[in-house]
Design an enzyme around this catalytic site. Sequence first.
Site, mmCIF file in Angstrom:
data_model
loop_
_atom_site.group_PDB
_atom_site.id
_atom_site.type_symbol
_atom_site.label_atom_id
_atom_site.label_comp_id
_atom_site.label_asym_id
_atom_site.label_seq_id
_atom_site.Cartn_x
_atom_site.Cartn_y
_atom_site.Cartn_z
ATOM 1 C CE LYS A 111 -12.580 -6.407 2.180
ATOM 2 N NZ LYS A 111 -11.266 -5.871 1.753
ATOM 3 N NE ARG B 250 -3.088 -8.015 -3.808
ATOM 4 C CZ ARG B 250 -3.853 -8.382 -2.823
ATOM 5 N NH1 ARG B 250 -3.425 -8.307 -1.609
ATOM 6 N NH2 ARG B 250 -5.058 -8.850 -3.027
ATOM 7 C CB SER C 243 -4.256 -6.450 4.824
ATOM 8 O OG SER C 243 -3.862 -5.189 4.364
ATOM 9 C CG HIS D 52 -1.898 -1.062 1.317
ATOM 10 N ND1 HIS D 52 -2.075 -1.820 2.451
ATOM 11 C CD2 HIS D 52 -2.771 -1.555 0.403
ATOM 12 C CE1 HIS D 52 -3.025 -2.717 2.239
ATOM 13 N NE2 HIS D 52 -3.457 -2.581 1.002
#
Length: 159
Positions: free
Chosen positions: A42, A91, A129, A18
């Site tokens: 989430k 990614r 993460s 990030h």
Amino acid sequence: MKITAIYPGTFDPITNGHSDLVMRAARLFDRIIFAVAGDTSKSMLFSADERVDLAIRVLSDLPNVEVIRFHGLVTDLAREYKAQVIIRGLRAVSDFDYEFQMAGMNRQLYGEAETVFLTPAENLWFISSSLVREVVSLGGDASQFVHTEVLKELQAKYK
């Protein structure tokens, strides 16, 4: 013309991937709003306030980056800040389908902002993460994946 870009996400926690994207964006755009989602479906390890605090600590050396907490739609935030760009990180190819759909929806909701996809440095593309949280929860060394401030907070959470 000054260009404002928003980089939204949950950032639970902010990773070196990030940070790399923010540094890249900070060279491209005049103002970056690093927007930490406060309300999400989430399950989060860190509260929204903790995630904002971590991001402030990690990104404090970037003068054109402002860290905020937001609620609701990214497009409403973009409209509020008169942002011309919404930054999204990619990614892997697996990210593209979801991000492409999101970019299309955002364009329909707020056509004044373009979505710009950025990729992190090659040595960071695999970091997420959730993987960092898993490594730390199992006692692994995540020091190469997150800032030292983030690592301290992660280790404290899993003690």
